[in-house]
Design a protein around this motif. Structure first.
Motif, PDB file in Angstrom:
ATOM      1  N   LYS A  65       0.669  -1.037   0.057  1.00 31.44           N
ATOM      2  CA  LYS A  65      -0.347   0.003  -0.315  1.00 31.44           C
ATOM      3  C   LYS A  65       1.174   1.104   0.413  1.00 31.44           C
ATOM      4  O   LYS A  65       0.340   2.269  -0.578  1.00 31.44           O
ATOM      5  CB  LYS A  65      -1.224  -0.145   1.725  1.00 31.44           C
ATOM      6  CG  LYS A  65       0.234   0.538   2.428  1.00 31.44           C
ATOM      7  CD  LYS A  65      -1.284   0.428   3.602  1.00 31.44           C
ATOM      8  CE  LYS A  65      -0.604   1.594   4.849  1.00 31.44           C
ATOM      9  NZ  LYS A  65      -0.003   0.030   5.674  1.00 31.44           N
ATOM     10  N   HIS A 196       1.961  -3.665  14.349  1.00 31.67           N
ATOM     11  CA  HIS A 196       2.219  -2.474  13.954  1.00 31.67           C
ATOM     12  C   HIS A 196       2.368  -1.676  14.668  1.00 31.67           C
ATOM     13  O   HIS A 196       1.398  -1.165  15.861  1.00 31.67           O
ATOM     14  CB  HIS A 196       0.997  -2.732  12.602  1.00 31.67           C
ATOM     15  CG  HIS A 196       2.386  -1.611  11.593  1.00 31.67           C
ATOM     16  ND1 HIS A 196       2.287  -0.338  12.288  1.00 31.67           N
ATOM     17  CD2 HIS A 196       2.090  -1.284  10.560  1.00 31.67           C
ATOM     18  CE1 HIS A 196       2.725   0.426  11.557  1.00 31.67           C
ATOM     19  NE2 HIS A 196       2.730  -0.253  10.348  1.00 31.67           N
ATOM     20  N   SER A 199       3.364   3.662  12.121  1.00 31.30           N
ATOM     21  CA  SER A 199       4.324   4.425  11.086  1.00 31.30           C
ATOM     22  C   SER A 199       5.259   5.609  11.327  1.00 31.30           C
ATOM     23  O   SER A 199       4.646   6.406  12.621  1.00 31.30           O
ATOM     24  CB  SER A 199       3.181   4.749   9.939  1.00 31.30           C
ATOM     25  OG  SER A 199       4.073   4.573   8.399  1.00 31.30           O
ATOM     26  N   GLY A 233       7.092   0.023  10.176  1.00 26.56           N
ATOM     27  CA  GLY A 233       6.777   1.157  11.033  1.00 26.56           C
ATOM     28  C   GLY A 233       8.134   1.874  11.519  1.00 26.56           C
ATOM     29  O   GLY A 233       8.478   3.395  11.724  1.00 26.56           O
ATOM     30  N   GLU A 270       7.534  -5.884   7.834  1.00 31.14           N
ATOM     31  CA  GLU A 270       6.043  -5.404   7.015  1.00 31.14           C
ATOM     32  C   GLU A 270       6.516  -3.843   6.842  1.00 31.14           C
ATOM     33  O   GLU A 270       6.230  -2.938   6.749  1.00 31.14           O
ATOM     34  CB  GLU A 270       5.546  -5.960   7.069  1.00 31.14           C
ATOM     35  CG  GLU A 270       4.461  -7.285   7.258  1.00 31.14           C
ATOM     36  CD  GLU A 270       3.384  -7.019   8.078  1.00 31.14           C
ATOM     37  OE1 GLU A 270       2.392  -5.962   8.579  1.00 31.14           O
ATOM     38  OE2 GLU A 270       2.132  -8.095   8.458  1.00 31.14           O
ATOM     39  N   GLY A 272       7.424  -0.397   5.012  1.00 29.43           N
ATOM     40  CA  GLY A 272       6.633  -0.220   3.560  1.00 29.43           C
ATOM     41  C   GLY A 272       7.833   0.990   3.604  1.00 29.43           C
ATOM     42  O   GLY A 272       8.689   1.072   2.804  1.00 29.43           O
ATOM     43  N   ARG A 273       7.458   2.439   4.248  1.00 28.04           N
ATOM     44  CA  ARG A 273       8.122   3.644   4.319  1.00 28.04           C
ATOM     45  C   ARG A 273       9.760   4.166   3.838  1.00 28.04           C
ATOM     46  O   ARG A 273      10.008   4.110   3.551  1.00 28.04           O
ATOM     47  CB  ARG A 273       7.596   4.355   5.149  1.00 28.04           C
ATOM     48  CG  ARG A 273       8.161   5.715   5.263  1.00 28.04           C
ATOM     49  CD  ARG A 273       8.083   6.348   6.611  1.00 28.04           C
ATOM     50  NE  ARG A 273       6.569   6.955   7.306  1.00 28.04           N
ATOM     51  CZ  ARG A 273       5.556   7.212   7.147  1.00 28.04           C
ATOM     52  NH1 ARG A 273       6.198   8.488   6.309  1.00 28.04           N
ATOM     53  NH2 ARG A 273       4.386   7.101   7.070  1.00 28.04           N
ATOM     54  N   TYR A 366       3.873   7.064   0.804  1.00 28.18           N
ATOM     55  CA  TYR A 366       2.554   7.446   1.052  1.00 28.18           C
ATOM     56  C   TYR A 366       2.300   8.844   0.336  1.00 28.18           C
ATOM     57  O   TYR A 366       1.929   9.899   0.565  1.00 28.18           O
ATOM     58  CB  TYR A 366       1.913   7.689   3.001  1.00 28.18           C
ATOM     59  CG  TYR A 366       2.246   6.131   3.334  1.00 28.18           C
ATOM     60  CD1 TYR A 366       1.503   4.956   2.809  1.00 28.18           C
ATOM     61  CD2 TYR A 366       3.193   6.046   3.818  1.00 28.18           C
ATOM     62  CE1 TYR A 366       1.253   3.945   3.539  1.00 28.18           C
ATOM     63  CE2 TYR A 366       3.326   5.119   4.802  1.00 28.18           C
ATOM     64  CZ  TYR A 366       2.488   3.978   4.480  1.00 28.18           C
ATOM     65  OH  TYR A 366       2.724   2.122   4.863  1.00 28.18           O
TER      66      TYR A 366
HETATM   67  C1  LIG Z   1       1.156   0.092   6.662  1.00 25.74           C
HETATM   68  C2  LIG Z   1       1.446  -0.944   7.185  1.00 25.74           C
HETATM   69  C3  LIG Z   1       2.540  -1.631   6.716  1.00 25.74           C
HETATM   70  C4  LIG Z   1       3.595  -0.485   6.387  1.00 25.74           C
HETATM   71  O1  LIG Z   1       3.903   0.224   7.474  1.00 25.74           O
HETATM   72  P1  LIG Z   1       5.252   1.355   7.249  1.00 25.74           P
HETATM   73  O2  LIG Z   1       5.137   2.281   8.186  1.00 25.74           O
HETATM   74  O3  LIG Z   1       4.638   1.918   5.997  1.00 25.74           O
HETATM   75  O4  LIG Z   1       6.634   0.975   7.722  1.00 25.74           O
HETATM   76  C5  LIG Z   1       2.875  -2.614   7.402  1.00 25.74           C
HETATM   77  N1  LIG Z   1       1.235  -3.638   8.078  1.00 25.74           N
HETATM   78  C6  LIG Z   1       0.560  -3.283   8.037  1.00 25.74           C
HETATM   79  C7  LIG Z   1       0.034  -4.192   8.669  1.00 25.74           C
HETATM   80  C8  LIG Z   1       0.677  -1.754   7.875  1.00 25.74           C
HETATM   81  O5  LIG Z   1      -1.099  -1.636   7.930  1.00 25.74           O
END
Ligand SMILES: *Cc1c(COP(=O)(O)O)cnc(C)c1O
Length: 402
Positions: A65, A196, A199, A233, A270, A272-273, A366
């Protein structure tokens, strides 16, 4: 050389086969763009992925995402990412259409039945997250209770030290999570716990506290648990934020896992950022100056939503030589909504004026993914460039290709 694609939020990409320079300055001098230009840095994304994979003592699942741009997904794959955390059937289809050989994990705790069925039957998805007995029943019904099922129970965390708190929406309480683990165990080839921390979490100890909480839940459940997913995060640098290095987070996680007797579990993350923030900048054009405020052609309904209400600061530079001293500017975006305001401050030469181009960095996470078509400002060009990111984040050792 690279090529240029135009894409509206609601229309398919259009390619212009006109080879362009791979440097932002040369590109802008050539195009003189009056619409925002997203400058992708695949080398930076690939480098961040390599660094994360090298530092994290387990499997790395990219949270799609955060940035689902195909060029970004390909760069992550080149960096070694083979696991994708998807939250919708659209993300599942996209990832599967691009890569046959990767594992897709369906990590949204509330899924439509049709999405569970399609993911299971057509896309080879085996792992599903849940935070309620109802979702467990749904997953079991729609997958036919088959023996290869991975079930991951999402644990709620108390509000912590993250800039974006995610504690309000998903996750089971410790007691509920223990009960769900017991209920899921007989149906799971693989059973896990996830959380989680929120973020842009700046505090390594937040992960250690969450691991301790998960360990307590696993003890209370009294059943075998196979994996621990410590979520996303991990933070990146912004102009006023120098986060602890990545190694501080992985060390805190590894120490907590060992301390609480969870070393036998598979470990997942997991991010993302952390993998993609540095991988995209956006070049905007100034259409008007009013005092210290610049009216630019992208804003909070475009790629700059985090510069609006969330108040993130982003690195910016003027794409023109100027001897003027740096001064703080605010931006207005192009829509008619007065909420389309970014207080910044963006530090730019004091003589910034109408017609100037400004590159805004750290928008790969994002940013592009949150663009809307509001007010008809739905177009942006996408190009791949070889420039380094405007800001480096400690621990990621990102080197752009020359
Ligand atoms: C959005 C999300 C992430 C990614 O989070 P970041 O802060 O971008 O690393 C990982 N796991 C879940 C379940 C999320 O909703």
């Amino acid at each position: 050389m690279t090529d240029l694609r135009f894409r509206g939020a609601a229309s398919p990409p259009r390619r212009v086969h006109d080879p362009l320079p791979r440097r932002v300055d040369a590109l802008v001098a050539r195009l003189r763009p009056e619409e925002p230009v997203h400058c992708l840095r695949p080398a930076a994304v690939e480098g961040a992925a390599r660094a994360f994979l090298a530092a994290f003592p387990g499997e790395t699942l990219y949270a799609v995402k955060c940035n689902p741009e195909p060029a970004v997904l390909r760069a992550l794959w080149r960096g070694g990412v083979r696991h994708f955390d998807c939250a919708s059937i659209g993300e599942v289809r996209l990832v599967r259409s691009m890569f046959e050989d990767v594992a897709i994990h369906f990590m949204h705790p509330v899924k439509p039945r049709s999405a569970i069925r399609e993911a299971w039957q057509r896309h080879g998805v085996r792992d599903f997250v849940l935070d309620s007995a109802e979702e467990l029943a749904k997953v079991l019904e729609e997958t036919g209770r088959a023996g290869e099922l991975g079930l991951v129970v999402r644990l709620a965390l108390p509000k912590g030290g993250a800039v974006y708190d995610l504690s309000g929406k998903f996750g089971a309480s410790p007691a509920e999570a223990a009960a769900l683990l017991r209920a899921a165990r007989p149906h799971a080839a693989q059973l896990g716990v996830s959380f989680h921390v929120g973020s842009q979490c700046l505090e390594p100890a937040a992960y250690a506290r969450a691991v301790a909480l998960a360990a307590g839940v696993i003890r209370d459940a009294g059943v075998r648990v196979d994996l621990l997913d410590v979520g996303g995060g991990y933070p990146v640098a912004y102009p006023d934020v120098v986060p602890p290095p990545l190694g501080a987070f992985t060390a805190a996680i590894a120490a907590a896992v060992a301390e609480h007797g969870l070393s036998g579990l598979a470990l997942w993350a997991e991010p993302g950022r952390a993998l993609v923030a540095g991988g995209t900048s956006v070049v905007v054009q100034v259409q008007h100056r009013r005092g210290d405020t610049l009216f630019v052609n992208d804003g909070v309904y475009g790629a700059l939503s985090d510069a609006g209400a969330p108040g993130f600061r982003f690195p910016a530079r003027l794409l023109r030589a100027s001897d003027a001293t740096l001064a703080p500017f605010a931006f207005f975006g192009p829509t008619c909504d007065s909420a389309d305001h970014m207080k910044g401050p963006f530090l730019l030469p004091a003589d910034a004026r109408e017609g100037d181009w400004i590159e805004v960095g750290q928008l790969g996470a994002y940013g592009a993914a949150l663009r809307t078509a509001f007010n008809g400002f739905d177009r942006a060009a996408i190009v791949e460039v070889a420039d380094a990111p405007l800001l480096e984040t400690p621990g990621y050792g990102i080197a752009a290709a020359a």
